[in-house]
Design an enzyme around this catalytic site. Structure first.
Site, PDB file in Angstrom:
ATOM      1  N   GLU A  99     -28.637  21.374  24.998  1.00 38.32           N
ATOM      2  CA  GLU A  99     -28.363  22.811  24.869  1.00 38.32           C
ATOM      3  C   GLU A  99     -29.630  23.512  24.394  1.00 38.32           C
ATOM      4  OE1 GLU A  99     -23.887  22.471  23.024  1.00 38.32           O
ATOM      5  OE2 GLU A  99     -25.570  22.301  21.653  1.00 38.32           O
ATOM      6  N   CYS A 100     -30.631  23.521  25.237  1.00 39.88           N
ATOM      7  CA  CYS A 100     -31.913  24.084  24.821  1.00 39.88           C
ATOM      8  C   CYS A 100     -31.848  25.604  24.843  1.00 39.88           C
ATOM      9  CB  CYS A 100     -33.006  23.615  25.772  1.00 39.88           C
ATOM     10  SG  CYS A 100     -33.118  21.828  25.849  1.00 39.88           S
ATOM     11  N   GLY A 101     -32.068  26.216  23.706  1.00 35.41           N
ATOM     12  CA  GLY A 101     -32.098  27.677  23.638  1.00 35.41           C
ATOM     13  C   GLY A 101     -33.533  28.168  23.592  1.00 35.41           C
ATOM     14  N   ARG A 102     -34.216  27.824  22.518  1.00 33.92           N
ATOM     15  CA  ARG A 102     -35.574  28.286  22.320  1.00 33.92           C
ATOM     16  C   ARG A 102     -36.500  27.849  23.463  1.00 33.92           C
ATOM     17  NH1 ARG A 102     -37.345  29.569  17.459  1.00 33.92           N
ATOM     18  NH2 ARG A 102     -35.682  28.311  16.580  1.00 33.92           N
TER      19      ARG A 102
ATOM     20  N   CYS B  35     -39.608  50.388   5.958  1.00 42.88           N
ATOM     21  CA  CYS B  35     -40.060  50.623   4.593  1.00 42.88           C
ATOM     22  C   CYS B  35     -39.729  49.421   3.718  1.00 42.88           C
ATOM     23  CB  CYS B  35     -39.414  51.898   4.069  1.00 42.88           C
ATOM     24  SG  CYS B  35     -39.740  53.279   5.171  1.00 42.88           S
TER      25      CYS B  35
ATOM     26  N   GLY C 225     -32.830  22.224  20.052  1.00 44.19           N
ATOM     27  CA  GLY C 225     -33.805  21.814  19.045  1.00 44.19           C
ATOM     28  C   GLY C 225     -35.201  21.544  19.556  1.00 44.19           C
TER      29      GLY C 225
ATOM     30  N   TYR D 206     -34.699  34.132  20.114  1.00 42.54           N
ATOM     31  CA  TYR D 206     -34.465  34.563  18.733  1.00 42.54           C
ATOM     32  C   TYR D 206     -35.356  35.744  18.357  1.00 42.54           C
ATOM     33  CZ  TYR D 206     -32.221  30.022  18.834  1.00 42.54           C
ATOM     34  OH  TYR D 206     -31.439  28.952  19.194  1.00 42.54           O
TER      35      TYR D 206
END
Ligand SMILES: *Cc1c(COP(=O)(O)O)cnc(C)c1O
Length: 365
Positions: free
Chosen positions: A237-240, A315, A180, A344
């Site tokens: 749990e740092c992802g970003r 398109c 987060g 992401y």
């Protein structure tokens, strides 16, 4: 794992993290392909029996339990496999929680066990012989830019865990505060204040004497051989935050046009490669990289001092990466370079919509 699960990224991270958080068997397999030993935590709101058994087979360190029914299923499967599974209960806190861009808890969502049912879940877990309740998991938000607010959130997680630990005389080994921590895509100069966060966290933990108070002394500091995570830990749990800044997405401008009074730069690429800005309906930060080559025998179109909207090759009017952003100059043939594209980005995109070729991936080691 879900922020970026490319093997070279996992390999680069493995020596500097304690482990990886996975939410599918596929993600567990990607971790195991780069590291056979590193700790893996397994979560997700819709685990199948095969995934639970598979995760146990891959010797995950902890399973995050998302519901009372899932708790019974994990017990049942662990019993069949004649093993005991270390678990954390994923709690959906009632809140209110610090305002972040995405909320997984504090509001009605499909994640975790409602705070009001946690006592019931603890009682059930303690009656089940094949699960070992070791603490709580609180992943509640994504893209929080407020460092002081994030300290208050972790503080709340600790206080809640302490309440349950003392009420049920639970020996807690882990408190998982989830991910987060945010990336500021609107103003890249104003990023999450990591130093304020870590010093605030340090102060708060000292005040709480959290590790001394809530953790069972026998478990504290002992690195469990099976789990590979130091017991008595506060986990993140740092992802970003870990992966956004390492990635760039580059796309060539193939056309420039004015429609209904707005200037568009149309690129060879788009949201099928990099869906984040379209998913969040926001402008992604970019710079224009000038490319001098021009091989056509007619003049090269360009815009100067203009607000441009960067659109992709799909398109659909939703294929927009940035809207009304001022640039000093952009020409057909220049490259638009998006920063903070490592989290992401590719991993959440619909790669085969319209069947264009996939972009080249380059990893600098
Ligand atoms: C997505 C997710 C994370 C990572 O979140 P970030 O916002 O990228 O830090 C961590 N834990 C769980 C359970 C998740 O679902």
């Amino acid at each position: 794992m879900k922020a970026n699960s490319e093997a070279p990224v996992l390999k680069a991270l493995a020596p500097i993290v304690h482990g990886f958080e996975a939410a599918s068997l596929g993600e567990i397999e990607k971790v195991r392909a780069v590291d056979l030993e590193i700790a893996v935590i397994f979560g997700g709101p819709a685990k199948t029996d095969d995934e639970i058994a598979g995760a146990i087979g891959y010797r995950v360190s902890l399973l995050h339990v998302e519901s009372l029914h899932e708790l019974q299923r994990i017990e049942y499967i662990a019993g069949q496999l004649q093993t005991v599974v270390p678990i954390l209960l994923r709690v959906n806190l009632r809140g209110p929680l610090s305002a972040a861009q995405l909320q997984m808890a504090g509001v009605p969502t499909q994640f975790g066990i409602d705070e009001v049912r946690v006592a019931e879940a603890i009682r059930l877990a303690r009656r089940l012989p094949h699960v070992d309740l070791q603490g709580f998991h609180f992943h509640s938000m994504s893209n929080n830019l407020d460092a002081a607010g994030h300290v208050r959130f972790v503080d709340l997680c600790i206080r809640k865990s302490q309440e349950w630990a003392s009420e049920f005389r639970l020996p807690l080994s882990y408190l998982n505060a989830g991910g987060g921590i945010g990336v500021n895509y609107q103003d890249v100069e104003q990023q999450f204040d990591w130093d304020a966060f870590t010093s605030g966290l340090d102060r708060m933990i000292r005040e709480q004497e959290m590790l001394a108070g809530m953790m069972e002394p026998a478990r504290m500091g002992a690195v469990s051989q099976d789990q590979g995570l130091p017991a008595g830990s506060l986990l993140f749990e740092c992802g970003r935050y870990l992966t956004a800044a390492c990635g760039y997405y580059a796309a060539e401008v193939v056309d420039i046009k004015q429609n209904h009074g707005k200037q568009f730069a149309v690129v060879r690429g788009g949201s099928h490669h990099f869906r984040l800005p379209a998913a969040w309906k926001q402008s992604h930060p970019f710079t224009v990289v000038p490319v001098e080559e021009w091989h056509y025998p007619f003049p090269r179109p360009e815009l100067r001092d203009s607000a441009i909207t960067v659109a992709g090759e799909l398109c659909t009017p939703n294929d927009v990466l940035a809207r009304d952003v001022f640039v000093p100059r952009v020409r057909i043939g220049d490259v638009i370079l998006f920063r903070y594209a490592g989290a992401y980005g590719w991993s959440i995109s619909h790669h085969d919509f319209l069947s264009h070729p996939h972009p080249e991936h380059i990893f600098l080691e």
